[in-house]
Design a protein around this motif. Sequence first.
Motif, PDB file in Angstrom:
ATOM      1  N   LEU A   1       0.809  -1.224   0.000  1.00  0.00           N
ATOM      2  CA  LEU A   1       0.000   0.000   0.000  1.00  0.00           C
ATOM      3  C   LEU A   1       0.842   1.275   0.000  1.00  0.00           C
ATOM      4  CD1 LEU A   1      -2.956  -0.929   2.369  1.00  0.00           C
ATOM      5  CD2 LEU A   1      -3.007  -0.655  -0.110  1.00  0.00           C
ATOM      6  N   ASP A   2       2.015   1.223   0.601  1.00  0.00           N
ATOM      7  CA  ASP A   2       2.863   2.414   0.677  1.00  0.00           C
ATOM      8  C   ASP A   2       3.808   2.546  -0.523  1.00  0.00           C
ATOM      9  OD1 ASP A   2       1.747   3.222   3.152  1.00  0.00           O
ATOM     10  OD2 ASP A   2       3.055   1.811   4.199  1.00  0.00           O
ATOM     11  N   SER A   3       3.648   1.688  -1.534  1.00  0.00           N
ATOM     12  CA  SER A   3       4.575   1.690  -2.668  1.00  0.00           C
ATOM     13  C   SER A   3       4.184   2.692  -3.751  1.00  0.00           C
ATOM     14  CB  SER A   3       4.673   0.286  -3.270  1.00  0.00           C
ATOM     15  OG  SER A   3       3.442  -0.078  -3.887  1.00  0.00           O
ATOM     16  N   VAL A   4       3.033   3.354  -3.608  1.00  0.00           N
ATOM     17  CA  VAL A   4       2.618   4.365  -4.587  1.00  0.00           C
ATOM     18  C   VAL A   4       2.396   5.691  -3.864  1.00  0.00           C
ATOM     19  CG1 VAL A   4       1.585   2.652  -6.143  1.00  0.00           C
ATOM     20  CG2 VAL A   4       0.155   3.781  -4.431  1.00  0.00           C
ATOM     21  N   ASP A   5       2.389   6.779  -4.625  1.00  0.00           N
ATOM     22  CA  ASP A   5       2.236   8.120  -4.061  1.00  0.00           C
ATOM     23  C   ASP A   5       0.748   8.505  -4.058  1.00  0.00           C
ATOM     24  OD1 ASP A   5       2.749  10.645  -3.090  1.00  0.00           O
ATOM     25  OD2 ASP A   5       3.384  11.457  -5.020  1.00  0.00           O
ATOM     26  N   TRP A   6       0.075   8.175  -2.962  1.00  0.00           N
ATOM     27  CA  TRP A   6      -1.365   8.416  -2.827  1.00  0.00           C
ATOM     28  C   TRP A   6      -1.677   9.901  -2.736  1.00  0.00           C
ATOM     29  CZ3 TRP A   6      -4.737   4.516  -3.325  1.00  0.00           C
ATOM     30  CH2 TRP A   6      -4.278   3.213  -3.115  1.00  0.00           C
ATOM     31  N   LEU A   7      -2.844  10.274  -3.266  1.00  0.00           N
ATOM     32  CA  LEU A   7      -3.364  11.616  -3.025  1.00  0.00           C
ATOM     33  C   LEU A   7      -3.677  11.727  -1.532  1.00  0.00           C
ATOM     34  CD1 LEU A   7      -5.726  11.997  -6.100  1.00  0.00           C
ATOM     35  CD2 LEU A   7      -3.515  13.069  -5.736  1.00  0.00           C
ATOM     36  N   PRO A   8      -3.551  12.930  -0.955  1.00  0.00           N
ATOM     37  CA  PRO A   8      -3.689  13.076   0.498  1.00  0.00           C
ATOM     38  C   PRO A   8      -4.985  12.515   1.088  1.00  0.00           C
ATOM     39  CG  PRO A   8      -2.770  15.069  -0.431  1.00  0.00           C
ATOM     40  CD  PRO A   8      -3.148  14.188  -1.598  1.00  0.00           C
ATOM     41  N   ALA A   9      -6.131  12.769   0.462  1.00  0.00           N
ATOM     42  CA  ALA A   9      -7.394  12.273   1.024  1.00  0.00           C
ATOM     43  C   ALA A   9      -7.428  10.748   0.996  1.00  0.00           C
ATOM     44  CB  ALA A   9      -8.581  12.848   0.258  1.00  0.00           C
ATOM     45  N   ASP A  10      -6.975  10.146  -0.094  1.00  0.00           N
ATOM     46  CA  ASP A  10      -6.988   8.686  -0.214  1.00  0.00           C
ATOM     47  C   ASP A  10      -6.029   8.044   0.793  1.00  0.00           C
ATOM     48  OD1 ASP A  10      -8.455   7.782  -3.061  1.00  0.00           O
ATOM     49  OD2 ASP A  10      -7.789   9.856  -2.986  1.00  0.00           O
ATOM     50  N   ARG A  11      -4.939   8.724   1.082  1.00  0.00           N
ATOM     51  CA  ARG A  11      -3.953   8.198   2.034  1.00  0.00           C
ATOM     52  C   ARG A  11      -4.577   7.979   3.418  1.00  0.00           C
ATOM     53  NH1 ARG A  11      -0.071  12.031   1.587  1.00  0.00           N
ATOM     54  NH2 ARG A  11       0.727  10.991  -0.260  1.00  0.00           N
ATOM     55  N   THR A  12      -5.577   8.785   3.765  1.00  0.00           N
ATOM     56  CA  THR A  12      -6.151   8.691   5.117  1.00  0.00           C
ATOM     57  C   THR A  12      -6.887   7.376   5.354  1.00  0.00           C
ATOM     58  OG1 THR A  12      -8.255   9.768   4.557  1.00  0.00           O
ATOM     59  CG2 THR A  12      -6.426  11.208   5.229  1.00  0.00           C
ATOM     60  N   ILE A  13      -7.304   6.679   4.307  1.00  0.00           N
ATOM     61  CA  ILE A  13      -8.046   5.425   4.475  1.00  0.00           C
ATOM     62  C   ILE A  13      -7.128   4.199   4.482  1.00  0.00           C
ATOM     63  CG2 ILE A  13      -8.553   5.099   2.026  1.00  0.00           C
ATOM     64  CD1 ILE A  13     -11.236   3.950   2.738  1.00  0.00           C
ATOM     65  N   LEU A  14      -5.850   4.366   4.204  1.00  0.00           N
ATOM     66  CA  LEU A  14      -4.951   3.218   4.080  1.00  0.00           C
ATOM     67  C   LEU A  14      -4.914   2.316   5.313  1.00  0.00           C
ATOM     68  CD1 LEU A  14      -1.981   4.619   1.981  1.00  0.00           C
ATOM     69  CD2 LEU A  14      -4.020   3.389   1.212  1.00  0.00           C
TER      70      LEU A  14
END
Length: 134
Positions: free
Chosen positions: A108-121
């Motif tokens: 899950l941490d191998s891509v550069d998520w958009l900030p809002a999407d990162r919060t659900i990881l």
Amino acid sequence: MKTVNVVAAVICERGRVFATQRGYGENKDGWEFPGGKIEPGETPQQALAREIGEELDTRIAVGELLTVIEYDYPAFHLRMQCFRCRIVEGTPVLKEHEAARWLGPEDLDSVDWLPADRTILPLIRDTLIAEALR
């Protein structure tokens, strides 16, 4: 500040989740869960099924609401309803995205998520691990 209401598909399959890389706009190249804006007269579930059909040429079954993310970007407030989904017909075809990947909990941490999407990881990671233990 303007609020933008969107829906996102958390498509899970075989212990992995489907992520897409934006191919356009201000957040081009950022990774996200696919979805889009809710049109007038649509339920969130209808909007999500329509958006995935348009963006990925795939039919999904929209399941339970996992969470609602409220996130302030510089130009707008995002309200993103995230639904658990599964593919019922088709294989995703990228019509608007640059790339896509199936990610396991360890990826899950191998891509550069958009900030809002990162919060659900953290929730996604827990969901995928719980599935694997069943």
